[in-house]
Write a protein that holds these residues in place. Structure first.
Motif, PDB file in Angstrom:
ATOM      1  N   VAL A  44     -19.662  49.445  14.609  1.00 53.82           N
ATOM      2  CA  VAL A  44     -19.149  50.047  15.842  1.00 53.82           C
ATOM      3  C   VAL A  44     -20.184  49.943  16.954  1.00 53.82           C
ATOM      4  N   ILE A  45     -21.422  50.305  16.641  1.00 55.07           N
ATOM      5  CA  ILE A  45     -22.498  50.280  17.639  1.00 55.07           C
ATOM      6  C   ILE A  45     -22.748  48.851  18.122  1.00 55.07           C
ATOM      7  N   THR A  46     -22.810  47.913  17.188  1.00 59.36           N
ATOM      8  CA  THR A  46     -23.071  46.513  17.533  1.00 59.36           C
ATOM      9  C   THR A  46     -21.983  45.956  18.445  1.00 59.36           C
ATOM     10  N   GLU A  47     -20.726  46.205  18.088  1.00 57.57           N
ATOM     11  CA  GLU A  47     -19.612  45.694  18.887  1.00 57.57           C
ATOM     12  C   GLU A  47     -19.553  46.363  20.258  1.00 57.57           C
ATOM     13  N   ASN A  48     -19.799  47.670  20.295  1.00 66.00           N
ATOM     14  CA  ASN A  48     -19.791  48.375  21.583  1.00 66.00           C
ATOM     15  C   ASN A  48     -20.838  47.799  22.528  1.00 66.00           C
ATOM     16  N   LEU A  49     -22.038  47.561  22.025  1.00 65.96           N
ATOM     17  CA  LEU A  49     -23.114  47.016  22.851  1.00 65.96           C
ATOM     18  C   LEU A  49     -22.815  45.576  23.272  1.00 65.96           C
ATOM     19  N   GLN A  50     -22.243  44.809  22.360  1.00 70.12           N
ATOM     20  CA  GLN A  50     -21.926  43.414  22.669  1.00 70.12           C
ATOM     21  C   GLN A  50     -20.882  43.325  23.782  1.00 70.12           C
ATOM     22  N   ALA A  52     -20.150  45.766  25.989  1.00 67.83           N
ATOM     23  CA  ALA A  52     -20.632  46.410  27.209  1.00 67.83           C
ATOM     24  C   ALA A  52     -21.661  45.566  27.950  1.00 67.83           C
ATOM     25  N   PHE A  53     -22.481  44.833  27.175  1.00 67.47           N
ATOM     26  CA  PHE A  53     -23.573  44.061  27.784  1.00 67.47           C
ATOM     27  C   PHE A  53     -23.563  42.596  27.297  1.00 67.47           C
ATOM     28  N   PRO A  54     -22.505  41.861  27.631  1.00 71.13           N
ATOM     29  CA  PRO A  54     -22.432  40.469  27.166  1.00 71.13           C
ATOM     30  C   PRO A  54     -23.518  39.585  27.758  1.00 71.13           C
ATOM     31  N   ASP A  55     -24.089  39.996  28.894  1.00 70.02           N
ATOM     32  CA  ASP A  55     -25.128  39.192  29.543  1.00 70.02           C
ATOM     33  C   ASP A  55     -26.513  39.405  28.927  1.00 70.02           C
ATOM     34  N   SER A  57     -29.304  39.476  25.887  1.00 67.67           N
ATOM     35  CA  SER A  57     -29.546  38.673  24.688  1.00 67.67           C
ATOM     36  C   SER A  57     -29.370  39.535  23.439  1.00 67.67           C
ATOM     37  N   ILE A  58     -29.237  38.885  22.296  1.00 69.11           N
ATOM     38  CA  ILE A  58     -29.121  39.617  21.030  1.00 69.11           C
ATOM     39  C   ILE A  58     -30.354  40.500  20.825  1.00 69.11           C
ATOM     40  N   LYS A  59     -31.516  39.973  21.180  1.00 71.10           N
ATOM     41  CA  LYS A  59     -32.756  40.741  21.036  1.00 71.10           C
ATOM     42  C   LYS A  59     -32.730  42.005  21.896  1.00 71.10           C
ATOM     43  N   GLU A  60     -32.241  41.880  23.118  1.00 71.97           N
ATOM     44  CA  GLU A  60     -32.168  43.040  24.013  1.00 71.97           C
ATOM     45  C   GLU A  60     -31.196  44.087  23.481  1.00 71.97           C
ATOM     46  N   ARG A  61     -30.058  43.633  22.969  1.00 75.89           N
ATOM     47  CA  ARG A  61     -29.086  44.586  22.423  1.00 75.89           C
ATOM     48  C   ARG A  61     -29.613  45.243  21.156  1.00 75.89           C
ATOM     49  N   GLU A  62     -30.351  44.501  20.342  1.00 78.65           N
ATOM     50  CA  GLU A  62     -30.955  45.074  19.145  1.00 78.65           C
ATOM     51  C   GLU A  62     -31.998  46.131  19.511  1.00 78.65           C
ATOM     52  N   GLU A  63     -32.706  45.911  20.586  1.00 78.39           N
ATOM     53  CA  GLU A  63     -33.694  46.894  21.045  1.00 78.39           C
ATOM     54  C   GLU A  63     -33.000  48.180  21.490  1.00 78.39           C
ATOM     55  N   ILE A  64     -31.882  48.037  22.210  1.00 77.21           N
ATOM     56  CA  ILE A  64     -31.111  49.208  22.618  1.00 77.21           C
ATOM     57  C   ILE A  64     -30.592  49.941  21.384  1.00 77.21           C
ATOM     58  N   LYS A  65     -30.080  49.187  20.424  1.00 80.56           N
ATOM     59  CA  LYS A  65     -29.546  49.783  19.206  1.00 80.56           C
ATOM     60  C   LYS A  65     -30.619  50.576  18.460  1.00 80.56           C
ATOM     61  N   ASN A  66     -31.811  50.008  18.340  1.00 80.84           N
ATOM     62  CA  ASN A  66     -32.898  50.677  17.626  1.00 80.84           C
ATOM     63  C   ASN A  66     -33.297  51.969  18.343  1.00 80.84           C
ATOM     64  N   LYS A  67     -33.408  51.900  19.671  1.00 77.25           N
ATOM     65  CA  LYS A  67     -33.742  53.101  20.454  1.00 77.25           C
ATOM     66  C   LYS A  67     -32.646  54.153  20.320  1.00 77.25           C
ATOM     67  N   PHE A  68     -31.389  53.684  20.263  1.00 78.55           N
ATOM     68  CA  PHE A  68     -30.287  54.622  20.123  1.00 78.55           C
ATOM     69  C   PHE A  68     -30.362  55.361  18.792  1.00 78.55           C
ATOM     70  N   TYR A  69     -30.643  54.656  17.709  1.00 77.33           N
ATOM     71  CA  TYR A  69     -30.762  55.317  16.405  1.00 77.33           C
ATOM     72  C   TYR A  69     -31.876  56.369  16.428  1.00 77.33           C
ATOM     73  N   HIS A  70     -33.001  56.050  17.074  1.00 75.94           N
ATOM     74  CA  HIS A  70     -34.084  57.028  17.217  1.00 75.94           C
ATOM     75  C   HIS A  70     -33.592  58.258  17.980  1.00 75.94           C
ATOM     76  N   ARG A 270     -26.102  52.545  32.379  1.00 78.11           N
ATOM     77  CA  ARG A 270     -26.753  51.251  32.542  1.00 78.11           C
ATOM     78  C   ARG A 270     -28.260  51.386  32.779  1.00 78.11           C
ATOM     79  N   GLU A 271     -28.710  52.517  33.313  1.00 77.20           N
ATOM     80  CA  GLU A 271     -30.137  52.722  33.537  1.00 77.20           C
ATOM     81  C   GLU A 271     -30.891  52.920  32.231  1.00 77.20           C
ATOM     82  N   LYS A 272     -30.367  53.766  31.343  1.00 79.81           N
ATOM     83  CA  LYS A 272     -30.990  54.028  30.040  1.00 79.81           C
ATOM     84  C   LYS A 272     -29.891  54.031  28.974  1.00 79.81           C
ATOM     85  N   PRO A 273     -29.418  52.850  28.585  1.00 78.78           N
ATOM     86  CA  PRO A 273     -28.264  52.784  27.687  1.00 78.78           C
ATOM     87  C   PRO A 273     -28.470  53.429  26.321  1.00 78.78           C
TER      88      PRO A 273
END
Length: 289
Positions: A44-50, A52-55, A57-70, A270-273
């Motif tokens: 769910v998290i991966t698809e939502n980020l993908q 919401a932020f198609p522009d 990179s995968i690395k950037e979305r993974e960084e957001i995902k990791n921060k979100f879990y924290h 968008r400022e702090k996803p």
């Protein structure tokens, strides 16, 4: 209170009286479990980020995902802390930057509508808004499936006087408070069922179904709509800033207030996803369903 409720309430209390340092050690453990072992709602998290932020990179979305879990782990233990936090702690941990904006209306006898989203620690915001004034604060919420935990959670939320109002009773309760100065507080990003709303607007790069209840009540009562932006400054510390979105709602066009508060939230996200609730199944419905 039955045995299950007493046991759960006791466990929450015992956790809540731990100092913040110990709680954040517990949070780090929860983060590891959620992220690496359970992989909580990873798809769910991966698809939502993908979407919401198609522009990005995968690395950037993974960084957001990791921060979100924290952040999610911190949010869980911070919300349990609400069980025993003092009023002084609540004011210190979530500072209201410009309370004069809502207080100016309330002190003049004008009721207000406060809007926020599932962003940063919106739950601590309930305590801060309750402590801000002696005027009643109606907190509109969507009941969770477990009534035992829901009852315990609502008691935690209302420790400083907040009045918890189930979403389906909103209009009835606000009508009941007609003539009494109050604030009604809404989460703007709840997910409606198909029967509850068929209004879709662009939000985070997707056509999104939204409730129009905030706008309907605002136009019916002509109570000003104020956004409460909660931001995370550092671990365990937040601020809240108020912005007037609609001072005279009756003069706004249909759907205009809904569009304004939805776009306002989107810009914040968008400022702090990482501070938004990406595990929420927000896009269950599509316009063509």
């Amino acid at each position: 209170m039955n045995i299950k409720s007493k046991a759960l309430s006791t466990v929450i209390y015992l956790i809540s009286i731990l100092p913040f340092g110990a709680l954040y050690v517990l949070s780090d453990i929860i983060y590891f479990l959620l992220r690496r072992i359970i992989k909580y709602r990873k798809k769910v998290i991966t698809e939502n980020l993908q979407h919401a932020f198609p522009d990005k990179s995968i690395k950037e979305r993974e960084e957001i995902k990791n921060k979100f879990y924290h952040f999610l782990a911190d949010l869980l233990i911070e919300n349990l802390k609400m069980r025993s936090m003092s009023a002084a702690q609540s004011k210190k941990r979530l500072k209201l930057l410009n309370p004069e904006i809502p207080l100016d209306y309330l002190n003049k006898g004008q009721s207000i509508i406060i809007v926020t989203g599932h962003y940063a620690n919106w739950e601590w915001g309930i305590h801060s808004l309750s402590l801000m004034t002696d005027y009643p604060s109606l907190i509109i919420y969507k009941p969770i499936n477990d009534p035992v935990f829901g009852d315990i959670y609502n008691k935690m939320r209302s420790r400083f006087g907040a009045i918890m109002v189930p979403m389906k009773q909103t209009l009835r309760k606000i009508t009941e408070y007609k003539g009494r100065t109050h604030s009604s507080v809404f989460l703007a990003d709840q997910t409606p069922t198909r029967k509850e709303s068929n209004y879709f607007i662009p939000f985070l790069n997707q056509q999104t179904s939204v409730f129009k209840g905030i706008e309907k009540i605002a136009k019916k009562t002509n109570n000003p709509v104020i956004y409460c932006r909660i931001d995370r400054i550092k671990r365990g510390y937040y601020t809240a800033k108020f912005t007037i979105l609609a001072e005279d709602p009756a003069r706004f066009l249909e759907n205009e207030i809904t569009n304004i508060h939805t776009k306002f939230l989107e810009n914040i996200i968008r400022e702090k996803p990482e501070l938004w609730l990406w595990s929420h199944k927000r896009w269950k419905h599509k316009p063509h369903d």
